[in-house]
Design an enzyme around this catalytic site. Structure first.
Site, PDB file in Angstrom:
ATOM      1  N   GLY A 240      -3.709   3.121  -1.624  1.00 20.53           N
ATOM      2  CA  GLY A 240      -4.009   4.269  -0.779  1.00 20.53           C
ATOM      3  C   GLY A 240      -4.709   5.390  -1.516  1.00 20.53           C
ATOM      4  O   GLY A 240      -5.004   6.426  -0.941  1.00 20.53           O
ATOM      5  N   CYS A 241      -4.954   5.188  -2.799  1.00 26.15           N
ATOM      6  CA  CYS A 241      -5.686   6.165  -3.605  1.00 26.15           C
ATOM      7  C   CYS A 241      -7.075   5.600  -3.876  1.00 26.15           C
ATOM      8  O   CYS A 241      -7.216   4.424  -4.187  1.00 26.15           O
ATOM      9  CB  CYS A 241      -4.979   6.406  -4.941  1.00 26.15           C
ATOM     10  SG  CYS A 241      -3.329   7.098  -4.792  1.00 26.15           S
TER      11      CYS A 241
END
Length: 138
Positions: A50-51
């Site tokens: 998610g980064c």
């Protein structure tokens, strides 16, 4: 985490910065203070999904039940955000981490309003991952 300030000092230092350029430089400086992450800890199980940047966070529990966090990123600002999150969770047990809401601290720092949407999403992903790992230990 002797190299990093406590929560209150973090907030004081952050609010002393005259503008957002200074605040970003302070965040980057905090990231530079993180201890070096071992190569073997840069694994897929420690990778945060998610980064946009590569982010690794390692959680270990000491004999007293206190969580020790280590982390790194390939992006300077993101590494600084990791340091900010680690400061907020310093000296906590897994249950403390699960129960602690970091958002009021981010609001006091006006942090989320000044991050790009992708960095805000990455920050949320880090917090979710830390809380999930802590919940598994509690």
């Amino acid at each position: 985490m002797a190299l990093l300030p406590d929560k209150e000092k973090l907030l004081r230092n952050f609010l002393r910065c005259a503008n957002w350029e200074e605040k970003y430089l302070y965040i980057i400086e905090l990231g530079q203070r993180l201890p070096e992450l071992r190569d073997e800890d840069r694994s897929s199980q420690n990778s945060i999904q998610g980064c946009q940047s590569q982010v690794w966070i390692v959680m270990r529990q000491n004999a007293q039940g206190i969580i020790k966090l280590q982390g790194d990123s390939d992006a300077a600002i993101v590494k600084g955000l990791i340091a900010v999150v680690f400061i907020l969770y310093d000296q906590m047990t897994p249950q403390d981490i699960v129960n602690f809401d970091v958002r009021p601290w981010f609001e006091k720092m006006a942090l989320t309003q000044h991050l790009t949407p992708s960095r805000s999403q990455g920050l949320e992903a880090m917090i979710r991952a830390i809380r999930a790992k802590a919940a598994a230990l509690s």
